[in-house]
Design an enzyme around this catalytic site. Structure first.
Site, PDB file in Angstrom:
ATOM      1  N   THR A  31       0.834  -1.200   0.000  1.00  0.00           N
ATOM      2  CA  THR A  31       0.000   0.000   0.000  1.00  0.00           C
ATOM      3  C   THR A  31       0.872   1.255   0.000  1.00  0.00           C
ATOM      4  O   THR A  31       0.733   2.131  -0.851  1.00  0.00           O
ATOM      5  CB  THR A  31      -0.923  -0.020   1.235  1.00  0.00           C
ATOM      6  N   ALA A  32       1.793   1.345   0.948  1.00  0.00           N
ATOM      7  CA  ALA A  32       2.647   2.533   1.030  1.00  0.00           C
ATOM      8  C   ALA A  32       3.732   2.503  -0.043  1.00  0.00           C
ATOM      9  O   ALA A  32       4.043   3.534  -0.663  1.00  0.00           O
ATOM     10  CB  ALA A  32       3.286   2.614   2.417  1.00  0.00           C
ATOM     11  N   GLU A  52       9.642  -6.069  -4.220  1.00  0.00           N
ATOM     12  CA  GLU A  52       8.440  -6.703  -3.664  1.00  0.00           C
ATOM     13  C   GLU A  52       8.645  -8.218  -3.575  1.00  0.00           C
ATOM     14  O   GLU A  52       9.062  -8.856  -4.542  1.00  0.00           O
ATOM     15  CB  GLU A  52       7.222  -6.363  -4.537  1.00  0.00           C
ATOM     16  N   ALA A  53       8.294  -8.756  -2.410  1.00  0.00           N
ATOM     17  CA  ALA A  53       8.479 -10.195  -2.186  1.00  0.00           C
ATOM     18  C   ALA A  53       7.509 -11.029  -3.013  1.00  0.00           C
ATOM     19  O   ALA A  53       7.831 -12.142  -3.445  1.00  0.00           O
ATOM     20  CB  ALA A  53       8.290 -10.516  -0.707  1.00  0.00           C
ATOM     21  N   ASN A 109      -7.558  -6.728   0.357  1.00  0.00           N
ATOM     22  CA  ASN A 109      -8.389  -6.380   1.517  1.00  0.00           C
ATOM     23  C   ASN A 109      -9.830  -6.083   1.124  1.00  0.00           C
ATOM     24  O   ASN A 109     -10.232  -6.269  -0.023  1.00  0.00           O
ATOM     25  CB  ASN A 109      -7.734  -5.259   2.327  1.00  0.00           C
ATOM     26  N   HIS A 527      -5.739  -5.445  10.828  1.00  0.00           N
ATOM     27  CA  HIS A 527      -5.356  -4.030  10.775  1.00  0.00           C
ATOM     28  C   HIS A 527      -4.068  -3.764  11.551  1.00  0.00           C
ATOM     29  O   HIS A 527      -3.901  -2.685  12.113  1.00  0.00           O
ATOM     30  CB  HIS A 527      -6.485  -3.170  11.369  1.00  0.00           C
ATOM     31  N   ALA A 560       2.260   1.092   7.828  1.00  0.00           N
ATOM     32  CA  ALA A 560       1.393   1.098   9.016  1.00  0.00           C
ATOM     33  C   ALA A 560       2.177   0.880  10.310  1.00  0.00           C
ATOM     34  O   ALA A 560       1.625   1.078  11.397  1.00  0.00           O
ATOM     35  CB  ALA A 560       0.312   0.030   8.876  1.00  0.00           C
ATOM     36  N   PRO A 571      -7.471   1.177   8.216  1.00  0.00           N
ATOM     37  CA  PRO A 571      -6.226   1.957   8.115  1.00  0.00           C
ATOM     38  C   PRO A 571      -5.639   2.213   6.726  1.00  0.00           C
ATOM     39  O   PRO A 571      -4.625   2.904   6.622  1.00  0.00           O
ATOM     40  CB  PRO A 571      -5.238   1.110   8.931  1.00  0.00           C
TER      41      PRO A 571
HETATM   42  C1  LIG Z   1      -7.779  -9.432   4.605  1.00  0.00           C
HETATM   43  C2  LIG Z   1      -7.572  -7.976   4.920  1.00  0.00           C
HETATM   44  C3  LIG Z   1      -8.671  -7.117   4.891  1.00  0.00           C
HETATM   45  C4  LIG Z   1      -8.486  -5.759   5.189  1.00  0.00           C
HETATM   46  N1  LIG Z   1      -9.519  -4.890   4.973  1.00  0.00           N
HETATM   47  C5  LIG Z   1      -9.284  -3.557   5.030  1.00  0.00           C
HETATM   48  C6  LIG Z   1     -10.266  -2.627   4.596  1.00  0.00           C
HETATM   49  O1  LIG Z   1     -11.341  -2.988   4.124  1.00  0.00           O
HETATM   50  N2  LIG Z   1      -9.983  -1.297   4.692  1.00  0.00           N
HETATM   51  C7  LIG Z   1      -8.811  -0.850   5.217  1.00  0.00           C
HETATM   52  O2  LIG Z   1      -8.631   0.364   5.320  1.00  0.00           O
HETATM   53  N3  LIG Z   1      -7.842  -1.721   5.608  1.00  0.00           N
HETATM   54  C8  LIG Z   1      -8.038  -3.050   5.489  1.00  0.00           C
HETATM   55  N4  LIG Z   1      -7.043  -3.928   5.807  1.00  0.00           N
HETATM   56  C9  LIG Z   1      -5.771  -3.397   6.341  1.00  0.00           C
HETATM   57  C10 LIG Z   1      -4.935  -2.727   5.258  1.00  0.00           C
HETATM   58  O3  LIG Z   1      -4.952  -3.482   4.076  1.00  0.00           O
HETATM   59  C11 LIG Z   1      -3.493  -2.557   5.765  1.00  0.00           C
HETATM   60  O4  LIG Z   1      -3.514  -1.874   6.995  1.00  0.00           O
HETATM   61  C12 LIG Z   1      -2.648  -1.750   4.795  1.00  0.00           C
HETATM   62  O5  LIG Z   1      -2.777  -2.253   3.492  1.00  0.00           O
HETATM   63  C13 LIG Z   1      -1.192  -1.796   5.250  1.00  0.00           C
HETATM   64  O6  LIG Z   1      -0.371  -1.156   4.300  1.00  0.00           O
HETATM   65  P1  LIG Z   1       1.210  -1.288   4.403  1.00  0.00           P
HETATM   66  O7  LIG Z   1       1.778  -0.508   3.297  1.00  0.00           O
HETATM   67  O8  LIG Z   1       1.608  -0.970   5.790  1.00  0.00           O
HETATM   68  O9  LIG Z   1       1.499  -2.854   4.219  1.00  0.00           O
HETATM   69  P2  LIG Z   1       1.148  -3.808   2.994  1.00  0.00           P
HETATM   70  O10 LIG Z   1       0.111  -3.205   2.117  1.00  0.00           O
HETATM   71  O11 LIG Z   1       0.833  -5.134   3.581  1.00  0.00           O
HETATM   72  O12 LIG Z   1       2.491  -3.879   2.154  1.00  0.00           O
HETATM   73  C14 LIG Z   1       3.651  -4.532   2.571  1.00  0.00           C
HETATM   74  C15 LIG Z   1       4.315  -5.105   1.330  1.00  0.00           C
HETATM   75  O13 LIG Z   1       5.653  -5.451   1.630  1.00  0.00           O
HETATM   76  C16 LIG Z   1       5.951  -6.693   1.026  1.00  0.00           C
HETATM   77  N5  LIG Z   1       7.042  -7.297   1.784  1.00  0.00           N
HETATM   78  C17 LIG Z   1       6.997  -7.756   3.045  1.00  0.00           C
HETATM   79  N6  LIG Z   1       8.203  -8.232   3.412  1.00  0.00           N
HETATM   80  C18 LIG Z   1       9.026  -8.061   2.364  1.00  0.00           C
HETATM   81  C19 LIG Z   1      10.396  -8.363   2.147  1.00  0.00           C
HETATM   82  N7  LIG Z   1      11.153  -8.938   3.078  1.00  0.00           N
HETATM   83  N8  LIG Z   1      10.931  -8.059   0.945  1.00  0.00           N
HETATM   84  C20 LIG Z   1      10.177  -7.469  -0.012  1.00  0.00           C
HETATM   85  N9  LIG Z   1       8.861  -7.181   0.147  1.00  0.00           N
HETATM   86  C21 LIG Z   1       8.305  -7.459   1.326  1.00  0.00           C
HETATM   87  C22 LIG Z   1       4.638  -7.448   1.123  1.00  0.00           C
HETATM   88  O14 LIG Z   1       4.600  -8.551   0.250  1.00  0.00           O
HETATM   89  C23 LIG Z   1       3.635  -6.363   0.819  1.00  0.00           C
HETATM   90  O15 LIG Z   1       3.397  -6.242  -0.558  1.00  0.00           O
HETATM   91  C24 LIG Z   1      -7.197  -5.283   5.552  1.00  0.00           C
HETATM   92  C25 LIG Z   1      -6.114  -6.158   5.580  1.00  0.00           C
HETATM   93  C26 LIG Z   1      -6.287  -7.492   5.245  1.00  0.00           C
HETATM   94  C27 LIG Z   1      -5.089  -8.397   5.235  1.00  0.00           C
END
Ligand SMILES: Cc1cc2nc3c(=O)[nH]c(=O)nc-3n(C[C@H](O)[C@H](O)[C@H](O)COP(=O)(O)OP(=O)(O)OC[C@H]3O[C@@H](n4cnc5c(N)ncnc54)[C@H](O)[C@@H]3O)c2cc1C
Length: 589
Positions: A31-32, A52-53, A109, A527, A560, A571
């Site tokens: 997401t970020a 990306e993993a 999500n 979340h 996050a 979130p």
């Molecule tokens: C099933 C589900 C339903 C949800 N529903 C909602 C909703 O309806 N509305 C809402 O607001 N939020 C929802 N959420 C929460 C929301 O999706 C997350 O809070 C948000 O996407 C987090 O963003 P992020 O960038 O922190 O992490 P992520 O979007 O999870 O991104 C992290 C990325 O890093 C990659 N990564 C991890 N480790 C490594 C590594 N070692 N090397 C390379 N890449 C790596 C991962 O593969 C992933 O692509 C939901 C989450 C889930 C799982």
């Protein structure tokens, strides 16, 4: 080392992108990460690598069809974690989904778009996250959003929405039973809130705005921020199916992040990538702290136990794990009143056909289509049995206009139902639980799953509040607006039945019975946040308000993980706003 450029290609062979140097190396294309990759590469002179993993979102049909997202859970597109045994949940391990593909968790999500409460961010600022108050983030919510008005939602004022951002928001299909849900809330005294994403906050009942585009497809940050034109940038390289195994540091007295080590899998060779300016961790609230720990940044004693060479003793890494617990109540519904018919492949085909041909119809539903947000201390709401007085609970909200209970409504069974059955699932969620958990490593291998301990319901306030939320849900089901759509029994004591406690009388069921049921059935909203939080110094945080890791140069966290405290809702929109603001911060340096 000379940079290798890619054109509109997602690279999988490290020989094509590693042993090279970039201005910024972003770890995690979630997401970020997708927002950062897009914004930082706007200047053609800035070379960016996104690692990306997981794989690409482009070929994932279920990442496009909103209603189908759950089909991606427990597949290779999901890290498929579980928590450690949770003592308050009869030592159950709770399944913990995390997206593993471009777009990250935002590609799998439930598409709920929510700004959460303005006071959530003002609380962050009060706790030392200078520059992260609501007035600072509001412009970035607006900047990121491209809202398309929908004729069925006249209560949404265009002036409250962003209209020139990259990320599409609008409304998908909502089942008519959601109107009954809103009416049932009104019957209990909970007002309709047509748009929960304004400075006025989220209290009230609403049908969810989602990140769905004009073709009825999911708009993730991968689709929105990495369209073809961005992928074609010569200064942006995207590596997929590539795990970052650790951050690399200089041997200076004050360490500097100088790149990352990557690998395709556990047995493949490791490659190094150099970052001239910064390494930015955007791997999410599970994998970002995992990577920091693997790289030698974290609580010294924990790292010593695993023989990981210490780079920086930073006690808060992995601590402050927040999440939103939920418990699904499946209420037996009358035939034809829900979307359960889609479980029958023959009946799903026309729905999918409609989506393919027109981008409309039930396939654009996000599943959890409506919700209400209330405060557990609202004396006007029937939280207790037989009109008993409310026992005071700790107020853990960020302000008087912020909710601590959400009750979602999904027009289908949350779990597989017996053939021919229908269910309306009411989903009580604690938006501001007091239990706080922790994440640590199980081993020094980047390929081993970390130990995730959300510590669900460890604080007694949380169980009491969940009981309150469940009882309110049962009253919604028995309102004159919803009851005619349901087939509730007058009262049932069969606590093992799939439709219990939906079938139980809210005035007869005891708190103890509900507590026992909650322990068996509680799950997570997925979340998780806060595991590398913004703090004032290295004793209470992992990053400073510029998101720089304390004591290390050239290393930031943007995802996050940085939440100082939990937002009182969903979130993803906050994460996108944070990534937009972080991009500006980074480019201003
Ligand atoms: C099933 C589900 C339903 C949800 N529903 C909602 C909703 O309806 N509305 C809402 O607001 N939020 C929802 N959420 C929460 C929301 O999706 C997350 O809070 C948000 O996407 C987090 O963003 P992020 O960038 O922190 O992490 P992520 O979007 O999870 O991104 C992290 C990325 O890093 C990659 N990564 C991890 N480790 C490594 C590594 N070692 N090397 C390379 N890449 C790596 C991962 O593969 C992933 O692509 C939901 C989450 C889930 C799982």
């Amino acid at each position: 080392m000379g940079a290798v450029f890619s054109q509109n290609r997602l690279l999988t062979d490290p020989n094509e992108f590693a042993n090279s140097s970039y201005d910024y190396v972003i770890v995690g294309g979630g997401t970020a990460g997708c927002v950062l990759a897009s914004r930082l590469s706007e200047d053609p002179h800035t070379k960016v690598l996104l690692v990306e993993a997981g794989g690409s979102h482009q070929s994932e049909l279920f990442a496009k069809i909103p209603v189908a997202a759950a089909q991606l859970l427990r597949t290779s597109k999901d890290w498929g974690y579980s928590t450690v045994p949770q003592p308050a949940l009869n030592n159950r391990e709770v399944y913990y989904a995390r997206g593993k593909l471009l777009g990250g968790s935002g590609s799998i999500n439930a598409l709920v778009y929510q700004h959460c409460s303005p006071s959530d961010y003002d609380e962050w600022e009060k706790k030392g996250a200078t520059g992260w108050g609501y007035r600072d983030l509001a412009p970035y919510f607006r900047k990121s959003e491209k809202f398309t008005p929908h004729p069925l939602y006249p209560g949404v004022k265009p002036e409250d929405r962003g209209d020139s951002g990259l990320w599409h928001t609008s409304y998908g299909y909502a089942h008519p039973i959601c109107d009954n849900f809103i009416e049932s809330a009104k019957e209990l005294g909970i007002p309709h809130n047509p748009d929960i994403n304004t400075p006025r906050g989220s209290i009230g009942a609403t049908k969810f705005m989602t990140y769905v585009d004009s073709k009825g497809q999911r708009s993730s940050t991968a689709t929105a921020y990495l369209p073809k034109e961005v992928l074609a940038r010569k200064n942006l390289t995207i590596a997929i199916d590539t795990i970052t195994t650790k951050v690399l540091f200089s041997s200076d007295r004050r360490p500097r992040a100088i790149g990352v080590e990557v690998a395709q899998n556990e047995t493949s060779p490791r490659f190094q990538v150099a970052a001239r300016k910064e390494v930015i961790l955007a791997a999410g609230a599970v994998n970002t702290p995992q990577l920091l720990l693997l790289s030698g940044i974290g609580p010294q004693a924990d790292l010593e136990d695993l023989n990981i060479p210490l780079v920086k003793d930073l006690p808060m890494v992995g601590n402050n794990l927040h999440d939103h617990p939920l418990v699904p109540i499946i209420c037996r519904a009358k035939s034809g009143t829900t979307l359960d018919y889609m479980a029958d492949p023959l009946k799903a085909v026309p729905v999918l056909l409609q989506w393919f041909l027109t981008g409309t119809g039930p396939a654009t539903s996000n599943g959890g289509e409506a919700a209400l947000f209330v405060r557990s201390d609202d004396p006007s709401l029937p939280f207790t049995s037989n009109g008993l007085k409310l026992e005071p609970l700790v107020d853990n909200t960020s302000g008087p206009d912020s909710p601590d209970i959400e009750i979602g409504a999904a027009p289908a069974g949350y779990r597989p139902l017996p053939r021919g059955s229908n269910g309306l699932t009411l989903i009580p969620i604690l938006t501001r639980p007091m239990s706080v958990g922790r994440l640590c490593l199980a081993s020094s291998s980047p390929f081993d799953k970390p130990k995730i301990d959300p510590n669900f319901l460890a604080h007694p306030n949380d169980m009491k509040m969940m009981v309150r939320a469940v009882r309110l849900s049962l009253r919604l089901a028995r309102s004159s607006a919803l009851a005619p759509m349901l087939e509730l029994k007058p009262d049932s004591e069969d606590t093992t039945d799939l439709f219990w406690p939906g079938d139980a009388d809210p005035d007869r069921i005891t708190d103890g019975e509900l507590e026992d049921w909650i322990r068996i059935n509680m799950e997570t909203t997925n979340h998780c946040a806060g595991t590398a939080r913004i703090g004032t110094d290295e004793t209470d945080g992992v990053v400073d308000p510029e998101l720089k890791v304390f004591g290390i140069d050239g290393l930031r966290v943007v995802d996050a993980s940085i939440f100082p405290t939990m937002v009182s809702g969903h979130p993803t929109a906050p994460v996108v706003a944070i990534a937009e603001k972080a991009s500006d911060l980074i480019l201003l340096q």
